[in-house]
Enzyme design. Structure first.
Site, PDB file in Angstrom:
ATOM      1  N   CYS A  86      15.873  67.345  28.898  1.00  0.00           N
ATOM      2  CA  CYS A  86      14.566  66.693  28.765  1.00  0.00           C
ATOM      3  C   CYS A  86      14.556  65.372  29.540  1.00  0.00           C
ATOM      4  O   CYS A  86      14.534  65.380  30.759  1.00  0.00           O
ATOM      5  CB  CYS A  86      14.231  66.501  27.283  1.00  0.00           C
ATOM      6  SG  CYS A  86      12.469  66.189  26.979  1.00  0.00           S
ATOM      7  N   HIS A 203      15.566  71.789  24.463  1.00  0.00           N
ATOM      8  CA  HIS A 203      16.616  71.062  23.751  1.00  0.00           C
ATOM      9  C   HIS A 203      17.577  72.005  23.020  1.00  0.00           C
ATOM     10  O   HIS A 203      17.342  72.340  21.850  1.00  0.00           O
ATOM     11  CB  HIS A 203      15.982  70.141  22.695  1.00  0.00           C
ATOM     12  CG  HIS A 203      15.281  68.954  23.243  1.00  0.00           C
ATOM     13  ND1 HIS A 203      15.886  67.717  23.352  1.00  0.00           N
ATOM     14  CD2 HIS A 203      14.022  68.800  23.694  1.00  0.00           C
ATOM     15  CE1 HIS A 203      15.018  66.847  23.852  1.00  0.00           C
ATOM     16  NE2 HIS A 203      13.880  67.481  24.076  1.00  0.00           N
ATOM     17  N   GLU A 205      20.416  71.312  21.711  1.00  0.00           N
ATOM     18  CA  GLU A 205      21.051  70.638  20.572  1.00  0.00           C
ATOM     19  C   GLU A 205      20.204  70.709  19.307  1.00  0.00           C
ATOM     20  O   GLU A 205      20.710  70.514  18.198  1.00  0.00           O
ATOM     21  CB  GLU A 205      21.364  69.173  20.936  1.00  0.00           C
ATOM     22  CG  GLU A 205      20.186  68.217  20.920  1.00  0.00           C
ATOM     23  CD  GLU A 205      19.265  68.327  22.125  1.00  0.00           C
ATOM     24  OE1 GLU A 205      18.245  67.604  22.128  1.00  0.00           O
ATOM     25  OE2 GLU A 205      19.559  69.109  23.047  1.00  0.00           O
TER      26      GLU A 205
END
EC number: 6.3.5.3
Length: 232
Positions: A86, A203, A205
């Site tokens: 990002c 994302h 994570e």
């Protein structure tokens, strides 16, 4: 595996990244402040998402001048692995480690939702343990995620297999409806020509544990980790 997670003023996904790498994947993680000059001898530098420096001027435009980025530049030039998510992707494009730019989303809105992305190849360590055409469920959260490049750059990316991920539907089809931000060719992530630098808008994570709705992010992150385990 040693992972250094960079932190800028305005980062808000840094601790998510630290948690995913250390608690879920059991890597040795070192947070690195943007003014530091010690990357802590990493196997991988991870540049997280957020709003570095408040996204003033444009996303990533100020962070690329942080002192630590000089060390990241040298690390990459020596063959080190760098992974930007990002805002991290935006920073990598701003500093020229990745080609192209991230523009304001086509619908002019900030987008925060789960999307599907398709693995385009297994040519880099970032995707080597994934299957080509494998579909992953990964969230996005950005206002400037529309990938853009000039025709020549786009052609090189496609011809050289540098497109790592594309936005798709749940079945893997590349459609306009599945492209959340208007990115050219549905591009969600790219690598550099040497395939040691990866930038992506979604994302991983944030989808590293079942409690978060999906473990597809951990599947993606573990691909690069398995590469270093094999090297070691």
């Amino acid at each position: 595996m040693r992972v250094s997670v960079l932190i800028f003023p305005g980062s808000n996904c840094d601790m998510d990244a630290v948690h995913a790498w250390s608690r879920v994947l059991h890597a040795k993680v070192t947070p690195v402040w943007h003014k530091d000059h010690d990357l802590a001898n990493p196997d991988l530098v991870f540049i997280p998402g957020g709003f570095s420096f408040g996204d003033y001027l444009r996303s990533g435009a100020i962070a690329r001048f942080s002192p630590v980025m000089q060390d990241v530049q040298r690390f990459a030039e020596k063959g080190g692995y760098v992974f930007g998510v990002c805002n991290g992707f935006q920073i990598l494009c701003e500093m020229g480690l990745l080609p192209g730019a991230l523009l304001t989303n086509k619908n002019l809105r900030f987008l925060c939702e789960d999307v599907h992305i398709r693995v385009e190849n297994d040519l880099s360590p970032f995707t080597a343990k994934l299957e080509t055409k494998q579909v992953l469920n990964i969230p996005i959260a950005h206002g400037m995620g529309q990938y853009f490049a000039d025709d020549e750059t786009l052609r090189k990316l496609e011809d050289q297999g540098q497109v790592a991920f594309r936005y798709c539907d749940a079945a893997g089809a590349l459609t306009d409806a599945a492209n959340p931000n208007g990115s050219l060719n549905n591009i969600a992530g790219i690598t550099d020509a040497g395939r040691r630098v990866l930038g992506m808008m979604p994302h991983p994570e944030r989808h590293a544990e079942a409690e978060l709705g999906s473990i597809d992010g951990a599947v993606l992150l573990s691909s690069i980790m398995q590469h270093f385990t094999k090297v070691a």
